[in-house]
Motif scaffolding. Structure first.
Motif, PDB file in Angstrom:
ATOM      1  N   UNK A   1       4.316 -25.594   3.178  1.00  0.00           N
ATOM      2  CA  UNK A   1       3.792 -24.199   3.420  1.00  0.00           C
ATOM      3  C   UNK A   1       5.493 -23.798   2.466  1.00  0.00           C
ATOM      4  N   UNK A   2       4.660 -22.773   0.993  1.00  0.00           N
ATOM      5  CA  UNK A   2       5.839 -22.093   1.102  1.00  0.00           C
ATOM      6  C   UNK A   2       6.345 -21.624   1.853  1.00  0.00           C
ATOM      7  N   UNK A   3       7.948 -20.773   2.082  1.00  0.00           N
ATOM      8  CA  UNK A   3       8.160 -20.258   3.180  1.00  0.00           C
ATOM      9  C   UNK A   3       8.545 -18.416   2.531  1.00  0.00           C
ATOM     10  N   UNK A   4       7.957 -17.668   0.996  1.00  0.00           N
ATOM     11  CA  UNK A   4       6.968 -16.605   0.848  1.00  0.00           C
ATOM     12  C   UNK A   4       6.280 -16.763   0.017  1.00  0.00           C
ATOM     13  N   UNK A   5       5.145 -15.839   0.271  1.00  0.00           N
ATOM     14  CA  UNK A   5       4.462 -14.985  -1.102  1.00  0.00           C
ATOM     15  C   UNK A   5       4.247 -13.621  -1.723  1.00  0.00           C
ATOM     16  N   UNK A   6       4.231 -14.367  -2.196  1.00  0.00           N
ATOM     17  CA  UNK A   6       4.274 -12.164  -2.987  1.00  0.00           C
ATOM     18  C   UNK A   6       2.533 -12.428  -3.259  1.00  0.00           C
ATOM     19  N   UNK A   7       2.642 -11.154  -2.872  1.00  0.00           N
ATOM     20  CA  UNK A   7       1.544 -10.583  -3.183  1.00  0.00           C
ATOM     21  C   UNK A   7       1.348  -9.032  -3.442  1.00  0.00           C
ATOM     22  N   UNK A   8       0.122  -9.120  -4.583  1.00  0.00           N
ATOM     23  CA  UNK A   8       0.319  -7.840  -5.443  1.00  0.00           C
ATOM     24  C   UNK A   8      -0.797  -7.146  -5.024  1.00  0.00           C
ATOM     25  N   UNK A   9      -0.975  -5.868  -4.510  1.00  0.00           N
ATOM     26  CA  UNK A   9      -2.519  -5.200  -4.709  1.00  0.00           C
ATOM     27  C   UNK A   9      -2.476  -4.142  -5.021  1.00  0.00           C
TER      28      UNK A   9
ATOM     29  N   UNK B   1      -7.658   6.573  -1.962  1.00  0.00           N
ATOM     30  CA  UNK B   1      -5.930   6.951  -0.759  1.00  0.00           C
ATOM     31  C   UNK B   1      -6.581   6.489   0.510  1.00  0.00           C
ATOM     32  N   UNK B   2      -7.700   6.415   1.009  1.00  0.00           N
ATOM     33  CA  UNK B   2      -8.998   6.200   2.521  1.00  0.00           C
ATOM     34  C   UNK B   2      -7.999   4.467   2.643  1.00  0.00           C
ATOM     35  N   UNK B   3      -8.593   3.840   1.015  1.00  0.00           N
ATOM     36  CA  UNK B   3      -7.794   2.210   0.969  1.00  0.00           C
ATOM     37  C   UNK B   3      -6.186   2.278   1.310  1.00  0.00           C
ATOM     38  N   UNK B   4      -5.984   2.974   0.577  1.00  0.00           N
ATOM     39  CA  UNK B   4      -4.574   2.982   0.552  1.00  0.00           C
ATOM     40  C   UNK B   4      -3.584   3.101   1.848  1.00  0.00           C
ATOM     41  N   UNK B   5      -4.491   3.874   2.730  1.00  0.00           N
ATOM     42  CA  UNK B   5      -3.968   4.775   3.998  1.00  0.00           C
ATOM     43  C   UNK B   5      -4.082   3.322   5.119  1.00  0.00           C
ATOM     44  N   UNK B   6      -5.287   2.196   5.105  1.00  0.00           N
ATOM     45  CA  UNK B   6      -5.529   1.354   5.741  1.00  0.00           C
ATOM     46  C   UNK B   6      -5.146   0.394   5.587  1.00  0.00           C
ATOM     47  N   UNK B   7      -4.436   0.142   4.394  1.00  0.00           N
ATOM     48  CA  UNK B   7      -3.531  -0.900   4.071  1.00  0.00           C
ATOM     49  C   UNK B   7      -1.817   0.193   4.278  1.00  0.00           C
ATOM     50  N   UNK B   8      -1.588   0.519   5.124  1.00  0.00           N
ATOM     51  CA  UNK B   8       0.178   1.855   4.614  1.00  0.00           C
ATOM     52  C   UNK B   8       0.191   2.013   6.574  1.00  0.00           C
ATOM     53  N   UNK B   9      -1.019   2.129   7.437  1.00  0.00           N
ATOM     54  CA  UNK B   9      -0.971   3.024   7.932  1.00  0.00           C
ATOM     55  C   UNK B   9      -1.031   0.923   9.454  1.00  0.00           C
ATOM     56  N   UNK B  10      -0.215   1.484  10.311  1.00  0.00           N
ATOM     57  CA  UNK B  10      -0.630   0.565  11.414  1.00  0.00           C
ATOM     58  C   UNK B  10      -1.270   0.924  12.389  1.00  0.00           C
ATOM     59  N   UNK B  11      -2.016   2.194  12.368  1.00  0.00           N
ATOM     60  CA  UNK B  11      -3.037   2.397  13.210  1.00  0.00           C
ATOM     61  C   UNK B  11      -4.297   1.760  12.931  1.00  0.00           C
TER      62      UNK B  11
ATOM     63  N   UNK C   1      -1.220   6.139  -4.751  1.00  0.00           N
ATOM     64  CA  UNK C   1      -2.680   5.472  -3.871  1.00  0.00           C
ATOM     65  C   UNK C   1      -2.692   4.394  -4.850  1.00  0.00           C
ATOM     66  N   UNK C   2      -1.598   3.559  -4.932  1.00  0.00           N
ATOM     67  CA  UNK C   2      -1.902   2.965  -6.298  1.00  0.00           C
ATOM     68  C   UNK C   2      -1.484   1.435  -6.182  1.00  0.00           C
ATOM     69  N   UNK C   3      -0.226   0.936  -5.345  1.00  0.00           N
ATOM     70  CA  UNK C   3      -0.073  -0.602  -5.391  1.00  0.00           C
ATOM     71  C   UNK C   3       0.774  -0.628  -4.023  1.00  0.00           C
ATOM     72  N   UNK C   4       0.370  -1.947  -3.697  1.00  0.00           N
ATOM     73  CA  UNK C   4       1.269  -2.630  -2.748  1.00  0.00           C
ATOM     74  C   UNK C   4       1.714  -3.533  -2.940  1.00  0.00           C
ATOM     75  N   UNK C   5       2.921  -3.890  -2.773  1.00  0.00           N
ATOM     76  CA  UNK C   5       3.111  -5.381  -3.622  1.00  0.00           C
ATOM     77  C   UNK C   5       4.025  -5.633  -1.980  1.00  0.00           C
ATOM     78  N   UNK C   6       4.489  -7.008  -1.656  1.00  0.00           N
ATOM     79  CA  UNK C   6       4.940  -7.672  -0.925  1.00  0.00           C
ATOM     80  C   UNK C   6       5.160  -8.942  -0.706  1.00  0.00           C
TER      81      UNK C   6
END
Length: 170
Positions: free
Chosen positions: A108-116, A22-32, A83-88
């Motif tokens: 360099x590719x314009x778009x890179x898919x990242x699956x976390x 849950x903490x890892x998810x927060x640090x990936x998704x909260x700007x602060x 709290x499982x996944x962030x894809x962008x």
């Protein structure tokens, strides 16, 4: 996955963090939190916009410590499942969030898919990242493949910063 992603090569990193999922998810998704660890070691990040939800966007500016290098970047969030996944899809951008070429390479590719993905492991979290170009030309895909070792090294450095930041939260 969608066929237009034309995935031919990907990088993959697995890292175990001594923190709850849950903490890892927060640090990936909260700007602060995100602004305190994301990016190359010699850069700071200012989050201009962060709407970390499926269909949301991120816009930020990275500045080198000496102030000489400035890079804008954006994420187009595809799937965010707490709290499982962030894809962008990650791209370089201008100040308005328009996709632009990388400052270091015209191919360099314009778009890179990242699956976390984040998996609980007895109080620790296993983070898995996969990254690959999408909608890329053969030349862009080859450039990504050629630069993959450096990209992987840079991401490992970013994850070192994440590990240190997580320790600072305790």
């Amino acid at each position: 996955m969608d066929n237009n992603l034309n995935q031919t090569f990907e990088i993959a990193i697995t890292r175990v963090f001594d923190a709850p999922r849950e903490l890892l998810f927060k640090v990936w998704t909260e700007p602060e939190h995100f602004a305190k660890w994301w990016g190359p070691k010699r850069f700071t990040l200012e989050v201009v916009k962060m709407d970390a939800r499926s269909g949301g966007e991120f816009l930020g500016i990275q500045t080198s410590l000496d102030g000489k290098e400035v890079m804008w970047g954006k994420f187009a969030y595809q799937e965010v499942v707490e709290p499982d996944k962030v894809t962008y899809i990650r791209s370089f951008s201008d100040e308005q969030g328009n996709t632009v070429r990388a400052p270091f390479s015209l191919s360099w590719p314009l778009e890179i898919m990242n699956i976390i993905t984040l998996e609980d492991d007895e109080g620790k979290t296993v983070l898995k990242l996969k990254g690959f170009p999408v909608n890329a030309s053969a030349e862009e895909q080859e450039n990504y493949k050629r630069m993959a070792p450096k990209l992987q090294q840079d991401l490992e450095g970013t994850f070192d910063q994440l590990a240190n930041y997580l320790v600072s939260l305790n």
